[in-house]
Design a protein around this motif. Structure first.
Motif, PDB file in Angstrom:
ATOM      1  N   GLY A 179     -11.804  -2.612  -0.350  1.00  0.00           N
ATOM      2  CA  GLY A 179     -11.648  -3.969   0.171  1.00  0.00           C
ATOM      3  C   GLY A 179     -11.799  -5.011  -0.919  1.00  0.00           C
ATOM      4  N   GLY A 180     -12.804  -4.839  -1.773  1.00  0.00           N
ATOM      5  CA  GLY A 180     -12.999  -5.774  -2.872  1.00  0.00           C
ATOM      6  C   GLY A 180     -11.861  -5.751  -3.868  1.00  0.00           C
ATOM      7  N   GLN A 181     -11.365  -4.559  -4.143  1.00  0.00           N
ATOM      8  CA  GLN A 181     -10.247  -4.411  -5.083  1.00  0.00           C
ATOM      9  C   GLN A 181      -8.987  -5.089  -4.534  1.00  0.00           C
ATOM     10  N   VAL A 182      -8.717  -4.882  -3.256  1.00  0.00           N
ATOM     11  CA  VAL A 182      -7.537  -5.467  -2.623  1.00  0.00           C
ATOM     12  C   VAL A 182      -7.582  -6.991  -2.678  1.00  0.00           C
ATOM     13  N   VAL A 183      -8.733  -7.569  -2.332  1.00  0.00           N
ATOM     14  CA  VAL A 183      -8.846  -9.031  -2.296  1.00  0.00           C
ATOM     15  C   VAL A 183      -8.701  -9.633  -3.696  1.00  0.00           C
ATOM     16  N   SER A 184      -9.249  -8.964  -4.697  1.00  0.00           N
ATOM     17  CA  SER A 184      -9.092  -9.452  -6.077  1.00  0.00           C
ATOM     18  C   SER A 184      -7.627  -9.471  -6.488  1.00  0.00           C
ATOM     19  N   MET A 185      -6.889  -8.436  -6.115  1.00  0.00           N
ATOM     20  CA  MET A 185      -5.466  -8.389  -6.425  1.00  0.00           C
ATOM     21  C   MET A 185      -4.707  -9.489  -5.689  1.00  0.00           C
ATOM     22  N   LEU A 186      -5.052  -9.708  -4.424  1.00  0.00           N
ATOM     23  CA  LEU A 186      -4.373 -10.742  -3.638  1.00  0.00           C
ATOM     24  C   LEU A 186      -4.588 -12.127  -4.242  1.00  0.00           C
ATOM     25  N   PHE A 192       0.862  -1.177   0.000  1.00  0.00           N
ATOM     26  CA  PHE A 192       0.000   0.000   0.000  1.00  0.00           C
ATOM     27  C   PHE A 192       0.902   1.232   0.000  1.00  0.00           C
ATOM     28  N   SER A 193       1.284   1.660  -1.190  1.00  0.00           N
ATOM     29  CA  SER A 193       2.193   2.803  -1.296  1.00  0.00           C
ATOM     30  C   SER A 193       2.235   3.262  -2.736  1.00  0.00           C
ATOM     31  N   ASP A 194       2.885   4.382  -2.933  1.00  0.00           N
ATOM     32  CA  ASP A 194       3.191   4.816  -4.288  1.00  0.00           C
ATOM     33  C   ASP A 194       4.210   3.849  -4.884  1.00  0.00           C
ATOM     34  N   ALA A 195       4.082   3.583  -6.174  1.00  0.00           N
ATOM     35  CA  ALA A 195       4.968   2.609  -6.819  1.00  0.00           C
ATOM     36  C   ALA A 195       6.432   3.022  -6.747  1.00  0.00           C
ATOM     37  N   SER A 196       6.710   4.301  -6.540  1.00  0.00           N
ATOM     38  CA  SER A 196       8.091   4.785  -6.522  1.00  0.00           C
ATOM     39  C   SER A 196       8.889   4.253  -5.330  1.00  0.00           C
ATOM     40  N   VAL A 197       8.209   3.751  -4.285  1.00  0.00           N
ATOM     41  CA  VAL A 197       8.922   3.252  -3.108  1.00  0.00           C
ATOM     42  C   VAL A 197       8.656   1.767  -2.857  1.00  0.00           C
ATOM     43  N   SER A 198       8.083   1.072  -3.846  1.00  0.00           N
ATOM     44  CA  SER A 198       7.695  -0.329  -3.628  1.00  0.00           C
ATOM     45  C   SER A 198       8.732  -1.323  -4.125  1.00  0.00           C
ATOM     46  N   GLY A 199       9.839  -0.855  -4.705  1.00  0.00           N
ATOM     47  CA  GLY A 199      10.890  -1.756  -5.151  1.00  0.00           C
ATOM     48  C   GLY A 199      10.461  -2.728  -6.229  1.00  0.00           C
ATOM     49  N   GLY A 200       9.430  -2.392  -6.973  1.00  0.00           N
ATOM     50  CA  GLY A 200       8.956  -3.276  -8.030  1.00  0.00           C
ATOM     51  C   GLY A 200       7.890  -4.254  -7.591  1.00  0.00           C
ATOM     52  N   LEU A 201       7.565  -4.314  -6.284  1.00  0.00           N
ATOM     53  CA  LEU A 201       6.469  -5.146  -5.819  1.00  0.00           C
ATOM     54  C   LEU A 201       5.137  -4.527  -6.247  1.00  0.00           C
ATOM     55  N   THR A 202       4.115  -5.345  -6.339  1.00  0.00           N
ATOM     56  CA  THR A 202       2.802  -4.863  -6.770  1.00  0.00           C
ATOM     57  C   THR A 202       2.232  -3.894  -5.741  1.00  0.00           C
ATOM     58  N   THR A 203       1.702  -2.780  -6.220  1.00  0.00           N
ATOM     59  CA  THR A 203       1.189  -1.759  -5.307  1.00  0.00           C
ATOM     60  C   THR A 203      -0.276  -1.455  -5.568  1.00  0.00           C
ATOM     61  N   ILE A 204      -0.931  -1.040  -4.507  1.00  0.00           N
ATOM     62  CA  ILE A 204      -2.210  -0.348  -4.619  1.00  0.00           C
ATOM     63  C   ILE A 204      -2.021   0.956  -3.871  1.00  0.00           C
ATOM     64  N   SER A 205      -2.278   2.055  -4.540  1.00  0.00           N
ATOM     65  CA  SER A 205      -1.959   3.353  -3.939  1.00  0.00           C
ATOM     66  C   SER A 205      -3.129   4.305  -4.046  1.00  0.00           C
ATOM     67  N   SER A 206      -3.271   5.113  -3.016  1.00  0.00           N
ATOM     68  CA  SER A 206      -4.235   6.203  -3.072  1.00  0.00           C
ATOM     69  C   SER A 206      -3.626   7.304  -3.920  1.00  0.00           C
ATOM     70  N   ALA A 229      -0.833  -5.775 -12.360  1.00  0.00           N
ATOM     71  CA  ALA A 229      -0.375  -4.395 -12.553  1.00  0.00           C
ATOM     72  C   ALA A 229      -0.666  -3.556 -11.314  1.00  0.00           C
ATOM     73  N   ASN A 230       0.143  -2.526 -11.104  1.00  0.00           N
ATOM     74  CA  ASN A 230      -0.120  -1.586 -10.022  1.00  0.00           C
ATOM     75  C   ASN A 230      -1.459  -0.901 -10.257  1.00  0.00           C
ATOM     76  N   GLN A 231      -2.184  -0.642  -9.176  1.00  0.00           N
ATOM     77  CA  GLN A 231      -3.507  -0.036  -9.305  1.00  0.00           C
ATOM     78  C   GLN A 231      -3.664   1.120  -8.329  1.00  0.00           C
ATOM     79  N   PHE A 232      -4.602   2.016  -8.652  1.00  0.00           N
ATOM     80  CA  PHE A 232      -4.988   3.077  -7.732  1.00  0.00           C
ATOM     81  C   PHE A 232      -6.264   2.660  -6.999  1.00  0.00           C
ATOM     82  N   GLU A 233      -6.392   3.127  -5.769  1.00  0.00           N
ATOM     83  CA  GLU A 233      -7.643   2.982  -5.034  1.00  0.00           C
ATOM     84  C   GLU A 233      -8.736   3.797  -5.737  1.00  0.00           C
ATOM     85  N   PRO A 234     -10.006   3.560  -5.371  1.00  0.00           N
ATOM     86  CA  PRO A 234     -11.058   4.479  -5.833  1.00  0.00           C
ATOM     87  C   PRO A 234     -10.686   5.907  -5.471  1.00  0.00           C
ATOM     88  N   GLY A 235     -11.001   6.856  -6.331  1.00  0.00           N
ATOM     89  CA  GLY A 235     -10.539   8.232  -6.160  1.00  0.00           C
ATOM     90  C   GLY A 235     -11.071   8.925  -4.911  1.00  0.00           C
TER      91      GLY A 235
END
Length: 343
Positions: free
Chosen positions: A305-312, A156-170, A322-328
């Motif tokens: 919550g639904g978005q996170v579980v689908s990614m997991l 749960f972070s911006d992709a710039s600090v995730s080291g290439g791991l999959t992210t979901i970010s606000s 792919a990296n995704q954004f949370e709902p706006g």
């Protein structure tokens, strides 16, 4: 009389090889985490000792645990009052239960203990995937899971600090722009912010965009960093209100600090919003029961919550996600904000 223990265990192999049980587990199961030299040494010693894998344990090692792990390194004071994590975990938990998955939540006193829990989970195969929160720049947890792709991590972070791991970010940049433009359009020229800890990646991003946006509009901007707790929200507000030139609006990085800011203003007989506008970054039920009610940035936690579980689930199935954004974010205006009082 029996001959004693007849089955050689991983602990026995570890003792003979002079390495940890975790290292033996990595070596015997072909997992990354040990050098090739150590792997070869462990395999040779295990073979010479007559080690045989336990069939039940071997079956479990390749089976799903139906468990998602989270380690939180945060004070009990904060977790007891801030609703965001509990709302998110409730939402994720409801979605996980639909597929008979569980959420394993552990608490750590510090970063070292959190890392120890993560390492144990990886070695023991305790979880199918993990969620990582409050990511720091150069975070050791990110590096650990980069080395162990066999346990997927959703960061749960911006992709710039995730080291290439999959992210979901606000979309913190968009949320910042909404707040600054709203205050500018009301006529505020001097605003302040009580931010979260500087070490977190999302705080760094918000800091940068707040500076850029206020400069674009020719606004003065002051910022103090806190730890999200009510006490620090209160202390930072008092400091901002003792400046020679006080801001006409203060933005807080969570709801409980905003509420404390409201209490400080009331104690100082500063009228909100006539003399001071207040905005909470996170909306919650708490923002609607204050007087006045608090303007806040809202996000759709159930949808998240639904978005996170689908990614997991996709990560657990070995898919490339792919990296995704949370709902706006959506700025909800209430009675705690108004145009600044005319000089």
């Amino acid at each position: 009389m029996g001959s004693g223990k007849s089955k050689v265990t991983i602990t026995d192999v570890a003792r003979a090889a002079g390495v940890s049980s975790s290292a033996v587990s990595y070596a015997l199961n072909g997992k990354p985490g040990v050098s090739e030299q150590t792997r070869k040494k462990v395999l040779e010693i295990a073979d010479s000792m007559g080690w045989k894998p336990n069939s039940a344990a071997k079956a479990l090692s390749v089976a799903h645990t139906h468990t998602i792990g989270v380690v939180l390194n945060a004070s009990s004071t904060l977790l007891g009052v801030e609703p965001y994590f509990m709302e998110l975990f409730s939402s994720v938990g409801v979605e996980l239960e639909k597929e008979d998955y569980s959420l394993l939540l552990r608490f750590a006193h510090d970063d070292d203990e959190a890392l120890r829990v993560h390492r144990n989970w990886i070695a023991a195969g305790s979880v199918d995937a993990v969620m990582i929160f409050n990511v720091e720049i150069g975070d050791r947890r990110v590096e650990l899971y980069r080395q162990h792709p066999e346990v997927p991590a959703l960061v749960f972070s911006d992709a710039s600090v995730s080291g290439g791991l999959t992210t979901i970010s606000s979309n913190d940049a968009d949320g910042t722009r909404q707040i600054v433009k709203y205050l500018h359009d009301l006529g505020h020229t001097h605003i302040a912010r009580v931010a979260g800890p500087e070490r977190f990646g999302h705080t760094y991003l918000r800091d940068r965009v707040f500076s850029e946006e206020t400069a674009k509009y020719g606004m003065r901007y002051d910022c103090l960093h806190a730890d999200y707790t009510p006490q620090e929200g209160r202390d930072c507000t008092k400091r901002l209100l003792t400046l020679p030139q006080t801001p006409t609006a203060i933005v807080y990085d969570n709801d409980v600090m905003t509420i404390e800011g409201l209490h400080v203003a009331s104690a100082k007989r500063i009228n909100v919003p006539e003399d001071l506008s207040l905005i909470s970054w996170d909306d919650s039920y708490l923002c609607t029961v204050t007087e006045p009610r608090l303007t806040a940035l809202a996000r759709n936690i159930p949808a998240l919550g639904g978005q996170v579980v689908s990614m997991l689930y996709a990560l657990i199935d070995g898919e490339s996600v792919a990296n995704q954004f949370e709902p706006g974010y959506r700025l909800i205006t209430r009675e705690s904000t108004a145009a600044p009082r005319a000089e």
